[in-house]
Scaffold this motif. Structure first.
Motif, mmCIF file in Angstrom:
data_model
loop_
_atom_site.group_PDB
_atom_site.id
_atom_site.type_symbol
_atom_site.label_atom_id
_atom_site.label_comp_id
_atom_site.label_asym_id
_atom_site.label_seq_id
_atom_site.Cartn_x
_atom_site.Cartn_y
_atom_site.Cartn_z
ATOM 1 N N ASN A 63 0.823 -1.212 0.000
ATOM 2 C CA ASN A 63 0.000 0.000 0.000
ATOM 3 C C ASN A 63 0.859 1.265 0.000
ATOM 4 O O ASN A 63 0.522 2.253 -0.665
ATOM 5 N N VAL A 64 1.959 1.244 0.743
ATOM 6 C CA VAL A 64 2.862 2.397 0.749
ATOM 7 C C VAL A 64 3.468 2.592 -0.638
ATOM 8 O O VAL A 64 3.628 3.731 -1.109
ATOM 9 N N LEU A 65 3.786 1.498 -1.308
ATOM 10 C CA LEU A 65 4.305 1.586 -2.674
ATOM 11 C C LEU A 65 3.289 2.243 -3.602
ATOM 12 O O LEU A 65 3.646 3.070 -4.454
ATOM 13 N N SER A 66 2.017 1.901 -3.432
ATOM 14 C CA SER A 66 0.963 2.517 -4.244
ATOM 15 C C SER A 66 0.849 4.009 -3.966
ATOM 16 O O SER A 66 0.674 4.812 -4.885
ATOM 17 N N VAL A 67 0.975 4.388 -2.696
ATOM 18 C CA VAL A 67 0.910 5.805 -2.336
ATOM 19 C C VAL A 67 2.061 6.568 -2.983
ATOM 20 O O VAL A 67 1.865 7.653 -3.559
ATOM 21 N N ALA A 90 -5.743 7.648 1.399
ATOM 22 C CA ALA A 90 -6.132 7.494 2.807
ATOM 23 C C ALA A 90 -6.528 6.048 3.101
ATOM 24 O O ALA A 90 -6.147 5.482 4.137
ATOM 25 N N GLY A 91 -7.284 5.448 2.172
ATOM 26 C CA GLY A 91 -7.677 4.055 2.356
ATOM 27 C C GLY A 91 -6.483 3.114 2.396
ATOM 28 O O GLY A 91 -6.469 2.145 3.173
ATOM 29 N N LEU A 92 -5.471 3.389 1.570
ATOM 30 C CA LEU A 92 -4.274 2.550 1.545
ATOM 31 C C LEU A 92 -3.538 2.580 2.878
ATOM 32 O O LEU A 92 -2.957 1.574 3.305
ATOM 33 N N ILE A 93 -3.535 3.735 3.526
ATOM 34 C CA ILE A 93 -2.856 3.855 4.818
ATOM 35 C C ILE A 93 -3.732 3.341 5.957
ATOM 36 O O ILE A 93 -3.259 2.663 6.879
ATOM 37 N N ILE A 94 -5.030 3.645 5.875
ATOM 38 C CA ILE A 94 -5.943 3.249 6.946
ATOM 39 C C ILE A 94 -6.108 1.731 7.014
ATOM 40 O O ILE A 94 -6.168 1.158 8.112
ATOM 41 N N ALA A 95 -6.172 1.080 5.845
ATOM 42 C CA ALA A 95 -6.488 -0.356 5.807
ATOM 43 C C ALA A 95 -5.553 -1.208 6.667
ATOM 44 O O ALA A 95 -6.024 -1.944 7.552
ATOM 45 N N PRO A 96 -4.224 -1.166 6.451
ATOM 46 C CA PRO A 96 -3.362 -2.025 7.284
ATOM 47 C C PRO A 96 -3.374 -1.628 8.756
ATOM 48 O O PRO A 96 -3.239 -2.503 9.624
ATOM 49 N N LEU A 97 -3.530 -0.321 9.038
ATOM 50 C CA LEU A 97 -3.577 0.103 10.437
ATOM 51 C C LEU A 97 -4.843 -0.412 11.112
ATOM 52 O O LEU A 97 -4.795 -0.905 12.249
#
Length: 219
Positions: A13-17, A198-205
């Motif tokens: 997800n961080v890579l996508s961001v 935001a979804g990419l960061i929120i999801a794993p957290l």
């Protein structure tokens, strides 16, 4: 739930961001006068391509939903063609929905379609990379308690955040502020992009904080 799997999801997800950030920064070094506002249609294309490449690489390298069955080369080609058709149909469907929600029907057709492509890259493409052209699996994932892995939970969150971001991004358009970012579809596409990030960061957290309550069953 393995912590290693959550870390893999976070890394993907961080890579996508970062790919989205680079799509707005890198072109400015090779394209004189490039800005997200000034060359918005070009940025929509660049961002969609970057997101597509990253999602395909993640699905090939990490294989979040790898099938135990080996498929033939012919089956892989057929699956790829179906995914292309599904993605194009998704763009057409999003385009129609956007028009029904008030976008210009005849004017700004290119802008509306490229915005639909961006939304498809944020939502449909992930479904295709993770679940393939399987509508029943898509329906299952987006039903309540339908996810069978953390990757599918992340898919739920990022898709919803992208669509909500696009919806909230439409609110400033009718206001008489006369800002450059109020031109269609800049605010909507930026809202969808920020929602997706935001979804990419929120999801794993969220998955990490609720890992004890999450129990996935294979279906």
């Amino acid at each position: 739930m393995r912590e290693a799997e959550i870390r893999r999801l976070l890394a993907a997800n961080v890579l996508s961001v970062f790919s989205i950030i680079l799509s707005a920064v890198v072109p400015a070094f090779i394209w004189e006068g490039f800005t997200v506002f000034g060359a918005h249609l070009s940025w929509l294309c660049i961002c969609s391509v970057c997101v597509t490449i990253v999602n395909i690489i993640v699905s090939l390298v990490l294989k979040p939903n790898q099938s135990a069955k080996r498929s033939s080369f012919t089956h892989k080609i057929s699956r790829f063609l179906k995914c292309c058709i599904y993605f194009f149909m998704s763009c057409i469907l999003f385009h129609a929905i956007i028009v029904l929600y008030g976008a210009p029907l005849i004017e700004s057709v290119t802008e509306t379609f490229l915005f639909a492509v961006l939304l498809s890259s944020f939502s449909t493409l992930q479904c295709l990379c993770m679940l393939g052209p399987n509508i029943q699996a898509w329906i299952r994932v987006f039903c309540k308690n339908g996810a069978t892995s953390i990757w599918e939970s992340s898919l739920q969150i990022t898709t919803v955040c992208s669509i909500l971001g696009a919806w909230f991004g439409a609110f400033p358009i009718p206001l008489d502020w006369d800002r450059p970012w109020q031109v269609w579809p800049i605010s909507c596409s930026l809202g969808a992009t920020f929602g997706y990030m935001a979804g990419l960061i929120i999801a794993p957290l969220w998955i990490h904080w609720n890992r004890k309550q999450l129990t996935y069953k294979s279906r």
